[in-house]
Design a protein around this motif. Structure first.
Motif, PDB file in Angstrom:
ATOM      1  N   GLN A 146      -1.036  -5.449  12.905  1.00  0.00           N
ATOM      2  CA  GLN A 146      -1.628  -6.983  12.234  1.00  0.00           C
ATOM      3  C   GLN A 146      -0.779  -7.022  11.081  1.00  0.00           C
ATOM      4  O   GLN A 146      -0.562  -7.950  10.568  1.00  0.00           O
ATOM      5  N   ALA A 147      -0.983  -5.955   9.935  1.00  0.00           N
ATOM      6  CA  ALA A 147      -0.312  -6.016   8.732  1.00  0.00           C
ATOM      7  C   ALA A 147       1.220  -6.353   8.837  1.00  0.00           C
ATOM      8  O   ALA A 147       1.519  -7.315   7.987  1.00  0.00           O
ATOM      9  N   ALA A 174      -3.901  -1.068  15.761  1.00  0.00           N
ATOM     10  CA  ALA A 174      -4.058  -2.630  15.701  1.00  0.00           C
ATOM     11  C   ALA A 174      -3.896  -3.038  14.221  1.00  0.00           C
ATOM     12  O   ALA A 174      -3.206  -3.970  13.847  1.00  0.00           O
ATOM     13  N   VAL A 175      -4.330  -2.214  13.301  1.00  0.00           N
ATOM     14  CA  VAL A 175      -4.370  -2.612  11.998  1.00  0.00           C
ATOM     15  C   VAL A 175      -3.115  -2.727  11.221  1.00  0.00           C
ATOM     16  O   VAL A 175      -2.425  -3.511  10.563  1.00  0.00           O
ATOM     17  N   GLY A 188       0.678  -1.127  -0.042  1.00  0.00           N
ATOM     18  CA  GLY A 188       0.028  -0.019   0.079  1.00  0.00           C
ATOM     19  C   GLY A 188       0.716   1.470  -0.184  1.00  0.00           C
ATOM     20  O   GLY A 188       0.380   2.381   0.342  1.00  0.00           O
ATOM     21  N   ASN A 196      -2.389   3.870   3.400  1.00  0.00           N
ATOM     22  CA  ASN A 196      -2.683   3.141   4.545  1.00  0.00           C
ATOM     23  C   ASN A 196      -2.931   4.184   5.725  1.00  0.00           C
ATOM     24  O   ASN A 196      -2.465   4.975   6.090  1.00  0.00           O
ATOM     25  N   ASP A 215       1.357 -10.180   9.893  1.00  0.00           N
ATOM     26  CA  ASP A 215       0.724 -10.874   8.785  1.00  0.00           C
ATOM     27  C   ASP A 215       1.982 -11.333   7.736  1.00  0.00           C
ATOM     28  O   ASP A 215       2.164 -12.171   7.155  1.00  0.00           O
TER      29      ASP A 215
END
Lengths: 331, 331
Positions: free
Chosen positions: A112-113, A108-109, A51, A310, A116
């Motif tokens: 998490q990315a 959090a996002v 992104g 992002n 991941d």
């Protein structure tokens, strides 16, 4: 200081990362062009892997280590956003373990990315702790700390976005605009433009409230912010540019500052007109374009680097808190 | 009723509008595919002219009038959104004056967009006044009222989006999903799919709070909403489907309903993952995909029609009011 990154380095980077990154498209808004009476081309690096354009530099830096270092045990980076994801993603591509340092307050996002992509994430309270770790890492053979901007391979990688954009344009651009955080993207743009569009102006853009590069250029030496910035352009709140990028930044044709209100204004308008989910740091450049076009007496073709997309939910709320779409952008 | 629109009509429409509309790209999110264990392809009609698939049907309807009617004095439409812009834009393409009826409460940005395409805009208080005008218009030679969905040319035009999407996919899809307002997009999808992917399921999607098509199918007759809907999916709040579209809608393989909370959830996630500025009505379909995938026992390839990306600031605030990105979508 001699120039450490040449156009041929960008070409090498382009070949090296071609199989991993996306040749992102250029976008235009017919309505915006009609309103302004100029042609604006937007390079959509928000559609890049992870992104953001950071995938380019991250990929090339990690791949260069894999190709050149005798042993690569682990790579490290500190970032609260796109660089973290880029290094995590690139490390997985080349099968290298990665450790990413992120502040405890990271969303959090974004956390998490990064996880991941397979990275080990270390959350820190105090940035000083991380500086200590960085020094230790750089003394261990096979362990590499990857700077988000003050790194030759990273600059060469970011420059590939500008090479592509100039090639995709129907004519040579009159001016090129990019946001300035640490200056890696803009340094790469400058190197690419000097080769492919030597008459084009290359213009850097910063928020008024995070103007460390602008101040460094004015002062003739690297000058950090007095206090950390809370600019809505969270991607370019960088506290201090690097010695490598400073050499390029001081050669820019111009450096422009944008108010918080105008960053919000253009983020809404560009999301609306281009139908792209883009960051505030990306849209910010459009205000510099607008300021620049006001000084022009003939129709111009300009390229704007949309750096990424992002955005966490809290930032989306901040961007859309007031209705900016009532006032149409006209020159 | 015999079927009034055939696949050959869609092919004709495709040829007729090819020079005016965009062959929009398909998008995928690797992370979403990883999380779900299936392959989802998104047809990005938010990148279409006027920001929605409606450009296709509007263009074909107006062009057909220009080609077939002995005289075309003026075209008319009523809409509070994408259809208004589509007809205004198409009328200008073919040099036909257009009058668009919009409610007095229409947002400034939608009003401006419609005016920018050169249409005369009439703002109305009461929809009943407009119905009277519609009847009068249809009795005047050379004057044509263009329905947003209950029109053969419009349905044929919308169907071209599905033809393109199926051609762009690497394999024949297992299922196709589209939102249902008046049913024009979905009818066109059904016609295209029966020819190009005869084994694919075609599934319509509505908000729970604007389920007139679903109710019509259950009842076996066109059944309007009891009260106007305030669904967050403002593009598909249609009060009542049409007699032409109903013939197709009742043949769908399935029809699924989505809660307001899940519409908001998927709008945030798809904007975030795809980096596209897409409407709630577009993202809504993804929840139906999610429901459908829960019933599947092997990996599937599905196509989701992203219908458009025209969103005003008030709706953006409503979409992002709560943080939906804390909960990752997994099956």
């Amino acid at each position: 200081m001699s120039k450490p990154v040449n156009y041929s380095d960008l070409e090498q980077a382009r070949t090296a990362i071609a199989d991993y990154v996306i040749e992102t498209p250029l976008f235009q808004s017919r309505r915006l062009n009609d309103w302004l009476g100029h042609e604006i081309f937007f390079k959509a690096e928000n559609l890049q892997r992870v992104g953001a354009f950071k995938a380019r530099g991250g990929c090339y830096a990690v791949r260069s280590l894999r190709a050149n270092a005798s042993s690569v045990e682990r790579v490290y980076a500190r970032s609260l956003g796109n660089h973290a994801q880029a290094v995590a993603w690139a490390a997985r591509l080349f099968d290298i373990p990665a450790t990413i340092y992120m502040p405890k307050t990271v969303s959090a996002v974004k956390l998490q990315a990064t996880k991941d992509y397979g990275a080990d994430v270390v959350l820190y309270d105090d940035i000083k702790e991380v500086s200590v770790v960085e020094k230790e890492v750089n003394e261990r053979p096979g362990h590499f700390w990857i700077s988000p901007f003050n790194d030759k391979a990273v600059i060469a990688g970011q420059g590939t976005a500008t090479i592509e954009a100039i090639e995709q344009m129907p004519d040579v651009p009159d001016a090129l605009f990019a946001p300035c955080g640490g200056g890696g993207l803009l340094s790469g743009m400058w190197i690419a433009a000097r080769e492919l569009a030597p008459n084009a102006q290359v213009i850097g853009v910063e928020p008024e409230t995070a103007n460390d590069a602008w101040r460094s250029i004015q002062a003739g030496k690297i000058t950090p912010l007095d206090t950390p910035s809370d600019s809505i352009a969270d991607g370019v709140r960088t506290y201090e540019i690097g010695d490598i990028t400073f050499e390029y930044l001081k050669q820019m044709d111009d450096f422009m500052l944008v108010s918080e209100q105008r960053i919000m204004y253009w983020t809404q308008w560009l999301q609306h007109l281009l139908k792209l989910h883009i960051e505030t740091a990306s849209a910010m450049s459009m205000d510099a374009v607008y300021q620049w076009l006001q000084q022009q007496s003939s129709p111009k073709k300009v390229m704007v680097m949309l750096s990424g997309g992002n955005i966490d939910a809290a930032m989306m709320r901040r961007i859309w808190a007031e209705d900016q779409l009532q006032e149409i952008p006209r020159l």
